[in-house]
Design a protein around this motif. Structure first.
Motif, PDB file in Angstrom:
ATOM      1  N   LEU A  89     -99.002  89.402 -69.937  1.00 64.81           N
ATOM      2  CA  LEU A  89     -98.291  90.431 -70.695  1.00 64.81           C
ATOM      3  C   LEU A  89     -96.900  90.656 -70.114  1.00 64.81           C
ATOM      4  CD1 LEU A  89     -98.258  92.519 -72.945  1.00 64.81           C
ATOM      5  CD2 LEU A  89     -99.295  94.138 -71.351  1.00 64.81           C
ATOM      6  N   ASP A  90     -96.793  90.731 -68.810  1.00 66.09           N
ATOM      7  CA  ASP A  90     -95.476  90.901 -68.179  1.00 66.09           C
ATOM      8  C   ASP A  90     -94.546  89.747 -68.546  1.00 66.09           C
ATOM      9  OD1 ASP A  90     -96.366  93.238 -67.022  1.00 66.09           O
ATOM     10  OD2 ASP A  90     -96.708  92.345 -65.036  1.00 66.09           O
ATOM     11  N   TYR A  91     -95.070  88.529 -68.499  1.00 62.90           N
ATOM     12  CA  TYR A  91     -94.257  87.363 -68.830  1.00 62.90           C
ATOM     13  C   TYR A  91     -93.834  87.394 -70.302  1.00 62.90           C
ATOM     14  CZ  TYR A  91     -92.849  82.596 -69.762  1.00 62.90           C
ATOM     15  OH  TYR A  91     -92.138  81.503 -70.175  1.00 62.90           O
ATOM     16  N   LEU A  92     -94.784  87.639 -71.200  1.00 51.33           N
ATOM     17  CA  LEU A  92     -94.480  87.623 -72.627  1.00 51.33           C
ATOM     18  C   LEU A  92     -93.569  88.772 -73.028  1.00 51.33           C
ATOM     19  CD1 LEU A  92     -97.941  86.537 -74.018  1.00 51.33           C
ATOM     20  CD2 LEU A  92     -95.838  85.194 -74.014  1.00 51.33           C
ATOM     21  N   ASN A  93     -93.690  89.918 -72.380  1.00 52.59           N
ATOM     22  CA  ASN A  93     -92.776  91.026 -72.674  1.00 52.59           C
ATOM     23  C   ASN A  93     -91.333  90.620 -72.394  1.00 52.59           C
ATOM     24  OD1 ASN A  93     -94.470  93.042 -73.661  1.00 52.59           O
ATOM     25  ND2 ASN A  93     -94.903  93.857 -71.635  1.00 52.59           N
ATOM     26  N   GLU A  94     -91.135  89.795 -71.394  1.00 52.23           N
ATOM     27  CA  GLU A  94     -89.785  89.389 -71.012  1.00 52.23           C
ATOM     28  C   GLU A  94     -89.318  88.117 -71.716  1.00 52.23           C
ATOM     29  OE1 GLU A  94     -87.554  90.945 -69.033  1.00 52.23           O
ATOM     30  OE2 GLU A  94     -88.990  92.601 -68.984  1.00 52.23           O
ATOM     31  N   ASP A  95     -90.214  87.152 -71.881  1.00 52.35           N
ATOM     32  CA  ASP A  95     -89.765  85.808 -72.241  1.00 52.35           C
ATOM     33  C   ASP A  95     -90.241  85.262 -73.581  1.00 52.35           C
ATOM     34  OD1 ASP A  95     -88.315  85.624 -69.876  1.00 52.35           O
ATOM     35  OD2 ASP A  95     -90.046  84.891 -68.766  1.00 52.35           O
ATOM     36  N   ALA A  96     -91.085  85.956 -74.298  1.00 48.18           N
ATOM     37  CA  ALA A  96     -91.530  85.442 -75.596  1.00 48.18           C
ATOM     38  C   ALA A  96     -90.359  85.489 -76.579  1.00 48.18           C
ATOM     39  CB  ALA A  96     -92.695  86.260 -76.136  1.00 48.18           C
ATOM     40  N   THR A  97     -90.156  84.396 -77.290  1.00 48.15           N
ATOM     41  CA  THR A  97     -89.054  84.340 -78.256  1.00 48.15           C
ATOM     42  C   THR A  97     -89.563  84.693 -79.650  1.00 48.15           C
ATOM     43  OG1 THR A  97     -89.436  82.015 -78.791  1.00 48.15           O
ATOM     44  CG2 THR A  97     -87.959  82.498 -76.912  1.00 48.15           C
ATOM     45  N   ASN A  98     -88.632  85.025 -80.516  1.00 52.40           N
ATOM     46  CA  ASN A  98     -89.000  85.311 -81.901  1.00 52.40           C
ATOM     47  C   ASN A  98     -89.612  84.085 -82.564  1.00 52.40           C
ATOM     48  OD1 ASN A  98     -88.188  87.970 -81.786  1.00 52.40           O
ATOM     49  ND2 ASN A  98     -86.165  87.573 -82.641  1.00 52.40           N
TER      50      ASN A  98
END
Length: 114
Positions: A89-98
């Motif tokens: 979750l921490d990673y995806l909150n920062e790095d997930a793209t549209n």
């Protein structure tokens, strides 16, 4: 990014269904569906992204590759599930793209059609 994964998933689902939820275009979908059903689908998408990443990372740590699920891995992962979910979750909150979120949305919609 300033918004959480869940907020971005909700926004991307709203964008995807905005035109369909116009009463002039669809007799089935309405604007309140954006706040109800579509919002629930967006939260499910975000949770699935987190779970998939957490499970993949755990499998790599456990056996060195992403594929496969064994009873031994299930017991090991069950003890560490929250740690891996938090990291994902921490990673995806920062790095997930549209684009990644849109890809998940399209996968979800494809499953509706099965």
């Amino acid at each position: 990014m300033s918004k959480t994964l869940k907020a971005r998933c909700i926004r991307r689902w709203e964008i995807r269904f905005r035109d369909m939820c116009d009463s002039k275009i669809s007799a089935v979908w309405h604007k309140q569906d954006l706040r109800g059903y579509i919002r629930d689908a967006a939260l499910t998408t975000a949770d699935c992204m987190v779970d998939r990443m957490a499970e993949d990372n755990a499998r790599v740590d456990f056996c060195g590759y992403v594929y496969g699920w064994s009873p031994e891995f299930a017991a090991w992962y069950n003890e560490r599930r929250e740690q891996y979910r938090k990291e994902a979750l921490d990673y995806l909150n920062e790095d997930a793209t549209n684009d990644e979120i849109d890809e998940e949305i399209e996968s979800e919609i494809d499953c509706w059609n099965d």
